[in-house]
Design an enzyme around this catalytic site. Structure first.
Site, PDB file in Angstrom:
ATOM      1  N   HIS A  73       1.036  -1.139  -0.204  1.00 41.12           N
ATOM      2  CA  HIS A  73       0.005   0.087  -0.147  1.00 41.12           C
ATOM      3  C   HIS A  73       0.928   1.384  -0.018  1.00 41.12           C
ATOM      4  O   HIS A  73       0.609   2.158  -0.781  1.00 41.12           O
ATOM      5  CB  HIS A  73      -0.870  -0.232   1.040  1.00 41.12           C
ATOM      6  CG  HIS A  73      -1.749   1.190   1.492  1.00 41.12           C
ATOM      7  ND1 HIS A  73      -2.321   1.484   2.578  1.00 41.12           N
ATOM      8  CD2 HIS A  73      -2.372   1.983   0.398  1.00 41.12           C
ATOM      9  CE1 HIS A  73      -3.126   2.616   2.410  1.00 41.12           C
ATOM     10  NE2 HIS A  73      -3.264   2.971   1.170  1.00 41.12           N
ATOM     11  N   GLU A  76       2.252   1.874  -3.278  1.00 43.65           N
ATOM     12  CA  GLU A  76       1.376   2.455  -4.415  1.00 43.65           C
ATOM     13  C   GLU A  76       1.409   4.018  -4.005  1.00 43.65           C
ATOM     14  O   GLU A  76       0.998   4.703  -4.902  1.00 43.65           O
ATOM     15  CB  GLU A  76       0.030   1.882  -4.082  1.00 43.65           C
ATOM     16  CG  GLU A  76      -1.160   2.461  -4.831  1.00 43.65           C
ATOM     17  CD  GLU A  76      -2.344   2.826  -3.659  1.00 43.65           C
ATOM     18  OE1 GLU A  76      -2.625   4.198  -3.727  1.00 43.65           O
ATOM     19  OE2 GLU A  76      -2.621   2.106  -3.152  1.00 43.65           O
ATOM     20  N   HIS A  77       1.355   4.574  -2.840  1.00 47.04           N
ATOM     21  CA  HIS A  77       1.566   5.846  -2.759  1.00 47.04           C
ATOM     22  C   HIS A  77       2.766   6.603  -3.131  1.00 47.04           C
ATOM     23  O   HIS A  77       2.677   7.474  -3.729  1.00 47.04           O
ATOM     24  CB  HIS A  77       1.367   6.264  -1.148  1.00 47.04           C
ATOM     25  CG  HIS A  77      -0.075   6.102  -0.433  1.00 47.04           C
ATOM     26  ND1 HIS A  77      -0.329   7.333   0.134  1.00 47.04           N
ATOM     27  CD2 HIS A  77      -1.064   5.113  -0.587  1.00 47.04           C
ATOM     28  CE1 HIS A  77      -1.716   6.902   0.363  1.00 47.04           C
ATOM     29  NE2 HIS A  77      -1.945   5.613   0.088  1.00 47.04           N
TER      30      HIS A  77
END
Length: 973
Positions: A73, A76-77
């Site tokens: 996650h 992805e940022h």
């Protein structure tokens, strides 16, 4: 019309705050192919200036290393934070905003998806910028320290969500080492503090993860492509042992649905993407006559039931599939939840003989929907296709997730056989469990207990029992369409709706569809009544009326829902809104059913009591959410005579009777003004005959006086006012700060100018307040149209464990000051580029009939009727100058500005609060009495302020009573 409905930007579909699911950015590899139109019968290509691309990578949070939870996650940022070729951190976002684009990204358990859209003229350049995130992302260490705060804020915003809490609680039951037990969100603890303590180099691990998994053979693009299977670090194995499956969990469900009891069965299957679950879901989730929900509703034990697989990565992946049956219980249902389980067991046992009888019906319904489906937005279409490419063979990319495969009753029976209570994980969620939950889930802090199912009930569920004659397969569905012919127009074609009925009882607008050419229609009515807004008690009775009417319709109208006819009853501010859409062949039959139930409305005392209790919980749930409470406070200040949610909560708590409701219903139906809109595959003759015949049964009288569809709005003083209230959820650190500038009674041209200003503001607002200052995950500016009075605002959702609301407001002011300088220094070329981008968005044709109807319905329900609004705004935009835009912004920022700040203050050290309470975890005893995480919701707690620049509001009615009121205003020209 209040800004609950009215307060929006005309390009809201591209609004940053709606697109930021994870980092709110998107990507695409170095391919430059455009997606060809799908070769499907009657599917039309959207005529639009937007191009879109989506990329799916077959890696997600299940591949997180054990010592860095949330790394997928976080990556992805991070890939959005600039590249070697385009080093600006927010460069891609800035490019898209300049050219009318939007972007998004999301991380699931086994997949990560990125998508964006932009004007086609700039698609190639956007594609190159996007590709660099995979070729050479910067991911500099300074950005890592800042962006981890955005991930942490996203986690903090998710913590109060019961759906997330249930998911994490269920995942905690997994066997050690199975990815189902991973903490997929990530936060500051797992990505910053613990790695530093353990001397883990997060920066290097991010790059290693990117290099290993962000590889072409794991990717699918929304074009012809092929990806290889990704081998998992964990073998595909059952996540739960048998003894962990057949357990009963009690959970106090301490957050959003306080007071609402849920019973959830979860069955774990060890296969993926199986169509048998679709049949089982259809049958168990059925709400018509003979269904399990019908039986539970008659006993007043349940309000709703969901059965199925959500198809999220947690519910369905390469190691297992979960089939959940979730029942929303009433208070009586909670007391009888073992009996509820018993009825569910009987129904499942009887269901095995039903499937061959329902196959043809399901196949026919879904085939109709597929062959006559409407085009979706390009960005949604490519996102769906790129994910399908990970899941289906090439020939099924377009159809695999929509059409039924061949019928095999043996496979269905094999999938049905494990659905027995002894193989289910029972999750009972209720505030009644407070004080009985000694365990606490690690990441979301959910209190729970784990218990054996009593032997008596275990034996009864698995033993022989009589079948129940009340449970049976529904009759043949009379709402399935068979006539798909396109009607010939019987009147001249019109670009916009025309009024075909106009009298003292109401008016009807009509437009024959000549654009989309599908056998569908959209029908909407607004039944306006003067008694709705007379008192908070009447508003509560109106909510009860709509809820019980929907309850009365649930069973007879469920067949229509199954047949892809959608209907919705909405308690509007000033009237009952009825919405219907779907295949036009059977829509009149559904409309007749709704009108008949409306005309013959009655409420059983047991049903009334059930929904009264439920409504109390609904209001409570609104008040404990910072963003909902903030909106209620702001509108209570701005809109004269608006009744607050707290006043409605007080009214329902004091007690109303079924006789009160009957009297209200009689008064509601006595005098009405009805406005309607019909669009789609109807002729004017059929439409007029059907609507007149259906509505005649109501027999209402015309209104004795006109009912305004707007509130009057106060004129804020030329100074800064601040209203600070404490959050009503003591366990919630989330705060919300909204800084609002009132513009006043303006025209359509100024509305377009305000939109242009906010469009300029979106990217720098995100860059300053979130990327650089890391104040919170949700950061956005927006246009405000409050009952016809214009304004704009900036909102930040933050946490009291990190920042005080007054510090956040100071940073918002700092941003607005810098934005004024940025706007003043804008080149003429950059200004024109943004104007062009907004014009292109407004020129983009509707992707489907619903978009056109939504826009026209807004004009009808607000009684403005400016159906050419987009055209007029485009003409206005072409005439704007940069100087005019700068002047307009500075006018709202000078010392005479009408400024209102609303703070909802969460609980945390930055607000001088003690540590988070235990929220009732642990066994109840004299030394450990049960505690609640909620304050008193029947009144607001106003807080003092250290600010010397703002006048504090501590009594809303006292403040607004001295202010002048704007006249009713509509933005017409």
């Amino acid at each position: 019309m209040s800004d609950y409905l009215n307060e929006m930007s005309w390009f809201e579909h591209g609004d940053a705050r709606n697109m930021h699911q994870s980092r709110t950015r998107d990507l695409l590899p170095v391919f430059t192919f455009l997606l060809p139109p799908p070769p499907v019968e009657n599917m039309r290509v959207c005529v639009c200036f937007q191009a879109a691309a989506a990329l799916c990578i077959s890696v997600g949070s299940f591949s997180d290393p054990d010592d860095l939870p949330g790394l997928a996650h976080f990556l992805e940022h991070m890939v959005f934070m600039g590249s070697e070729k385009y080093p600006a951190e927010n460069g891609f976002d800035a490019f898209l905003k300049k050219h009318g684009g939007s972007d998004n990204a999301s991380t699931d358990c086994e997949r990560t998806i990125f998508q964006f859209d932009v004007q086609r003229k700039y698609f190639r350049e956007a594609l190159d910028r996007w590709a660099q995130f995979f070729i050479c992302p910067l991911m500099i260490e300074d950005a890592i320290d800042r962006e981890v705060e955005a991930v942490d804020s996203e986690y903090q915003l998710a913590r109060p969500s019961d759906s997330h809490r249930k998911e994490m609680l269920f995942g905690s039951l997994a066997k050690p080492g199975h990815p189902m037990g991973k903490f997929c969100w990530g936060n500051a603890q797992t990505l910053k503090h613990e790695p530093r303590e353990k001397q883990i180099n997060t920066y290097q691990r991010l790059r290693d993860f990117w290099k290993r998994y962000y590889s072409a053979h794991y990717m699918t693009l929304a074009v012809q492509s092929k990806g290889n299977k990704l081998s998992r670090d964990a073998e595909a194995q059952p996540p739960l042992t048998q003894d962990r499956c057949s357990r009963q969990l009690r959970n106090m469900l301490q957050c959003n649905v306080m007071g609402i009891a849920h019973l959830q069965f979860r069955f774990v299957f060890f296969f993926v993407r199986v169509k048998p679950l679709h049949y089982i879901s259809w049958l168990i989730g059925h709400e018509g006559t003979g269904s399990i929900l019908s039986l539970l509703r008659k006993k007043c034990w349940a309000l709703a039931l969901f059965g199925g697989n959500s198809e999220t990565g947690f519910d369905q992946n390469t190691t297992y599939s979960i089939f959940s049956i979730s029942i929303t219980l009433t208070n009586q249902g909670y007391q009888n939840f073992y009996q509820v389980n018993m009825h569910m067991s009987v129904f499942v046992r009887q269901s095995s003989s039903f499937f061959s009888r329902i196959y043809d019906e399901i196949q026919k319904i879904e085939a109709n929907e597929f062959h006559y489906q409407e085009q979706t937005d390009p960005i949604e279409f490519v996102e769906n296709i790129c994910e399908n490419m990970q899941l289906f063979p090439k020939e099924d990319f377009l159809t695999g997730d929509q059409l039924m495969f061949e019928f095999d009753p043996q496979v269905i029976s094999a999938a049905l056989s494990p659905l027995t209570p002894d193989r289910a994980n029972l999750l009972l969620l209720s505030p009644e469990n407070e004080g009985r939950c000694p365990l606490r889930e690690k990441w979301f802090g959910t209190c729970y207990s784990e218990e054996d199912i009593p032997e008596e009930w275990s034996q009864r569920w698995t033993g022989d029992f009589e079948l129940n004659s009340e449970l049976h397969l529904p009759a043949e569905n009379r709402f399935i369409a068979t006539d798909f012919a396109l009607k010939e127009s019987d009147c001249p074609d019109s670009e916009f709706p025309i009024r075909t009925v106009n009298n003292e009882r109401g008016c009807l607008w009509y437009k024959k569809d000549t654009k989309f050419k599908i056998p569908k229609a959209d029908i909407r009515f607004n039944l306006i009544s003067p008694i709705i807004q007379k008192s908070p008690e009447n508003l509560v009775l109106f909510d009860l009326f709509v809820n019980i009417l929907a309850h009365n319709l649930a069973e007879p109208a469920y067949e229509a829902d199954v047949a892809q006819l959608e209907y919705k009853l909405v308690a509007g501010e000033h009237g009952l809104v009825i919405r219907l859409k779907g295949f036009n062949h059977k829509l009149p039959l559904l409309l007749k059913l709704i009108v008949d139930h409306l005309a013959d409305f009655s409420a059983d005392p047991g049903v009334f009591n059930m929904f009264s209790e439920q409504l109390k919980k609904t209001y409570f749930n609104i008040l404990i959410k910072p963003e909902r409470l903030g909106k209620d406070v702001r509108l209570q200040i701005l809109e004269h005579s608006r009744w607050s949610v707290i006043q409605k909560y007080q009214a329902v708590t004091k007690g109303l009777t079924v006789d009160d409701l009957e009297a209200f219903a009689t008064g509601l139906k006595a005098e009405l003004y009805v406005e309607g809109l019909v669009q789609g595959n109807f002729t004017s003759t059929v439409r007029r005959r059907n609507t007149n015949r259906k509505t005649l049964k109501l027999q209402f009288q015309p209104l004795s006086a006109e009912v305004p569809v707007l509130f009057r709005v106060v004129e804020l003083p030329h100074k800064h006012h601040l209203c600070k209230v404490k959050s009503l959820n003591k366990g919630d650190a989330n705060s919300e700060v909204t800084v609002y500038y009132q513009s006043g009674l303006k025209n359509l041209r100024e509305h377009a100018l305000m939109e242009l200003m906010v469009m300029h503001m979106e990217e720098p607002c995100f860059d300053f307040l979130r990327t650089k200052e890391t104040l919170g995950y949700q950061v956005y500016p927006t246009c405000r149209n409050t009952s016809g009075v214009l304004g704009f605002s900036v909102t930040v959702e933050t946490q009291a464990t990190k920042f005080s609301t007054e510090f956040v407001e100071a940073k918002i002011e700092e941003f607005l000051a810098s934005f004024g300088e940025r706007l003043s220094g804008l080149s003429e070329d950059a200004f024109r580029t943004q104007v062009t981008a907004l014009i292109k968005l407004k020129e983009c044709e509707d992707a489907h009939l619903g978009e056109e109807v939504d826009r026209n319905w807004f004009e009808v329900v607000t009684q403005q009727y400016v159906f050419k609004r987009l055209n007029k705004e485009i003409e206005a935009l072409k005439l704007f100058s940069q100087a005019e835009l700068v002047s307009w912004f500075l006018e709202h920022r000078n010392t005479n500005s009408r400024k209102l700040s609303v703070h909802v203050v969460g609980f945390g050290v930055e607000e001088n609060d003690p540590p988070e309470p235990s929220a009732g975890c642990g066994p109840e005893s004299p030394d450990n009495p049960p505690s609640s995480s909620y304050g008193e919701v029947s009144e607001l707690t106003f807080l003092p302020s250290a600010s010397q620049d703002a006048t504090l509001i501590t009594d809303i009615r006292a403040f607004t009573s001295s202010l002048p009121l704007h006249p009713y205003h509509k933005i017409l020209s």
